[in-house]
Scaffold this motif. Structure first.
Motif, mmCIF file in Angstrom:
data_model
loop_
_atom_site.group_PDB
_atom_site.id
_atom_site.type_symbol
_atom_site.label_atom_id
_atom_site.label_comp_id
_atom_site.label_asym_id
_atom_site.label_seq_id
_atom_site.Cartn_x
_atom_site.Cartn_y
_atom_site.Cartn_z
ATOM 1 N N GLY A 3 14.068 -9.133 -11.644
ATOM 2 C CA GLY A 3 13.338 -9.283 -10.381
ATOM 3 C C GLY A 3 12.827 -10.721 -10.283
ATOM 4 N N ARG A 43 9.181 -12.296 -8.196
ATOM 5 C CA ARG A 43 8.195 -12.243 -7.133
ATOM 6 C C ARG A 43 8.712 -13.025 -5.621
ATOM 7 N NH1 ARG A 43 2.337 -11.533 -9.984
ATOM 8 N NH2 ARG A 43 2.705 -13.635 -10.745
ATOM 9 N N ASP A 99 11.523 0.704 -15.855
ATOM 10 C CA ASP A 99 10.865 -0.716 -15.810
ATOM 11 C C ASP A 99 9.759 -0.450 -16.751
ATOM 12 O OD1 ASP A 99 12.194 -1.720 -13.721
ATOM 13 O OD2 ASP A 99 11.297 -0.743 -11.968
ATOM 14 N N GLN A 150 3.586 -7.660 -12.362
ATOM 15 C CA GLN A 150 4.162 -6.553 -11.566
ATOM 16 C C GLN A 150 3.347 -6.546 -10.349
ATOM 17 O OE1 GLN A 150 7.018 -6.051 -13.105
ATOM 18 N NE2 GLN A 150 6.079 -7.173 -14.743
ATOM 19 N N LYS A 205 7.917 -6.299 -5.098
ATOM 20 C CA LYS A 205 8.924 -5.732 -4.268
ATOM 21 C C LYS A 205 8.345 -4.813 -3.487
ATOM 22 C CE LYS A 205 13.065 -4.239 -3.706
ATOM 23 N NZ LYS A 205 14.233 -5.264 -3.009
ATOM 24 N N SER A 231 12.446 -9.511 -5.096
ATOM 25 C CA SER A 231 13.647 -8.994 -5.314
ATOM 26 C C SER A 231 13.638 -8.235 -6.685
ATOM 27 C CB SER A 231 14.683 -9.803 -5.182
ATOM 28 O OG SER A 231 14.748 -10.814 -6.248
ATOM 29 N N ARG A 232 14.338 -7.330 -6.726
ATOM 30 C CA ARG A 232 14.302 -6.493 -7.931
ATOM 31 C C ARG A 232 15.705 -5.552 -7.992
ATOM 32 N NH1 ARG A 232 9.250 -3.865 -8.980
ATOM 33 N NH2 ARG A 232 10.263 -1.628 -8.525
ATOM 34 N N PRO A 280 11.131 -6.540 -15.990
ATOM 35 C CA PRO A 280 11.484 -5.925 -14.809
ATOM 36 C C PRO A 280 11.605 -6.985 -13.485
ATOM 37 C CG PRO A 280 10.202 -4.324 -15.734
ATOM 38 C CD PRO A 280 10.043 -5.508 -16.528
ATOM 39 N N THR A 281 10.394 -7.780 -13.732
ATOM 40 C CA THR A 281 9.992 -8.725 -12.782
ATOM 41 C C THR A 281 9.670 -10.083 -13.486
ATOM 42 O OG1 THR A 281 9.639 -7.275 -10.966
ATOM 43 C CG2 THR A 281 8.788 -9.509 -10.657
#
Length: 517
Positions: free
Chosen positions: A247, A249, A311, A346, A382, A432-433, A459-460
């Motif tokens: 993902g 940001r 995640d 996150q 997200k 997006s993720r 995850p991001t």
């Protein structure tokens, strides 16, 4: 008997056909083949990168950014890649390329950007951000400038892994482009077939916020059929291990200006009487966050899409190198109230990226300034909407007693309102993720780890890229960056550690050869 024989022949025919097709090499073997090729071709690979880095590439510099696009067309077409320029008025085009692989069932789209951040040559150690310089190591570690080696009769030019190339976009984002194309060259030279069709999308205004990318791709949606988008933007993990992220940001950028008298005033004659906009702005900005860095704006954390169990597991397994970063960066106490960096990535952020009022240093003047300006960015996660985030910030400023406008105030407004803030929304886009438990997500990790060893899975990523556009097209988006984490991205003395280029070639070669799910 004849009927049985025919049946057996029909049964074994597919097996015979399959037997004639060579089995795919495992990622580790592909990486070794790419490495062997690279050792024989380092000079050519570095020379192609240096020539590319020598073309200035600030997005607003239209003539030079178009030269970058023309160079991309040259190096893509030289490799037999069908290439199209998707035009953007007054800017560099999106460069699109397509290469079809025999018998491939999947199509992988590779995204990178060829524009770079603006430069201040005076802030660069060598003073020339578009004249690539080779150093024996990082400047901070005492790396000395050295000449680029050259091939000569009986002697091949070799590059040490820890040598660094200093130039704008040496890490962000020209090196991944060259690494991908060099990996393609290596597979062809070693007669290693591709597992998937390849498409490339190279953007020329990512560092300007990608204002035209969504519309441009929408006009050419027929070109974008695929099964996966891999983004090369960003660095590897600070631990030095390869990184796979799922993902990006989002972001909004905004400028705030507050006002004092219509002209700067003598601080002796008018100080303690004329309101000082620098002090007012300082108070306003300080009110936005608490001592631990948590944003105090109402509703700021309300719209976050919760992390999945996958995640959370990935975050828990990340290397714990915060203490090393604090030591390296000279930070006595980080923000976050005890949370780790990976956890804070996150969450949405609010960053003061620049502050200006009157003059300092040798230019300091004894005045009450007429205005003070701040430039902010807010990174989104997200679930958050860019316009709503801007409205939250603007609403907070109103609650502090400010008359909020989006233009210069009139004299009547200055006389009427003791606190005035001009807020300009510079734009932005969503986060997006991609789910980490998809089959393709697991396969990308498998291939990267097979080529380069244990990878960090995030995850991001902390940085921003317009991957929501491809997410909206139904594509899973996975990040596989290759450049060193200490690359001075977005700053002066941007650099590339050459060992990261070499490993990046191996990773991208394995993806091209083995990514099938």
């Amino acid at each position: 008997m004849r009927r049985i024989a025919v049946s057996l022949f029909i049964y074994i025919l597919p097996s015979l056909a399959l037997a004639q097709k060579p089995a795919a090499l495992p990622p580790a073997q592909v990486a070794q083949e790419v490495r062997d090729y690279r050792l024989d071709n380092e000079d050519r690979i570095v020379r192609e990168l240096v020539e590319f880095l020598s073309i200035p590439n600030v997005a607003s510099d239209t003539p030079n950014i178009q030269k970058n696009a023309a160079r991309l067309v040259e190096i893509l077409e030289a490799r037999g890649i069908e290439t199209h320029l998707l035009p953007i008025g007054g800017r560099g085009p999106v460069v699109f390329g397509k290469l079809t692989a025999p018998d491939a069932r999947r199509t992988v789209i590779f995204y990178a950007h060829y524009d770079g951040q603006p430069v201040d040559p005076a802030a660069w150690t060598d003073g020339k951000p578009f004249e690539p310089a080779l150093r024996s190591g990082a400047i901070e570690a005492g790396g000395k400038r050295i000449p680029f080696p050259e091939n000569s009769r009986g002697k091949r030019a070799l590059y040490d892994d820890d040598w660094r190339i200093y130039a704008r976009s040496s890490s962000d984002d020209k090196t991944p482009i060259v690494a991908l194309l060099a990996a393609l060259d290596a597979l062809r030279a070693r007669k290693i077939p591709f597992a998937a069709n390849l498409k490339v999308i190279f953007e020329g205004e990512e560092e300007a916020g990608s204002p035209n990318l969504e519309h441009t791709l929408e006009l050419h949606k027929n070109l974008l059929g695929g099964d996966l988008l891999i983004t090369a933007d960003g660095p590897v993990h600070q631990s030095g291990r390869p990184l796979v992220f799922f993902g990006n940001r989002g972001i909004i950028d905004l400028d705030i200006t507050v006002y004092g008298p219509v002209r700067a005033l003598h601080s002796g004659h008018y100080g303690n009487w004329a309101p000082n906009p620098a002090l007012e702005l300082s108070r306003l900005l300080a009110a936005m966050k608490d001592a631990d860095g948590r944003v105090l704006i109402e509703g700021y954390y309300d719209d976050i899409t919760p992390l999945t169990d996958a995640d959370k597991k990935a975050i828990a397994e990340l290397p714990d190198n915060d203490a090393d970063l604090e030591r390296e960066l000279g930070i006595a106490k980080p923000e976050g109230g005890g949370k780790k960096l990976a956890e804070l990535l996150q969450e949405p952020s609010l960053n003061l990226r620049g502050l200006r009022s009157a003059y300092v240093g040798d230019q300091a003047q004894n005045v009450v300034p007429e205005r003070a300006e701040a430039s902010l960015d807010a990174r989104l996660v997200k679930g958050e909407d860019p316009q709503k985030k801007f409205d939250q910030i603007a609403g907070f400023i109103r609650k502090q007693g400010y008359y909020v406008i989006d233009r210069e105030p009139t004299m009547e407004e200055r006389r009427t309102h003791p606190l005035i803030a001009k807020i300009v929304n510079e734009g932005g886009y969503r986060a997006s993720r991609t789910p980490m438990d998809l089959a393709v997500s697991k396969k990308v990790v498998e291939v990267v780890e097979g080529a380069a060893g244990p990878a960090v899975k995030m995850p991001t990523l902390g940085g921003t890229a317009p991957m929501y556009i491809f997410e909206d097209l139904g594509l899973p988006v996975i990040g596989v960056p290759i450049v060193n984490a200490d690359n001075h991205q977005h700053s002066s003395d941007e650099n590339l550690r050459l060992g990261n280029l070499w490993q990046g070639m191996e990773i991208y070669g394995a993806i091209l050869a083995d990514l099938n799910w």
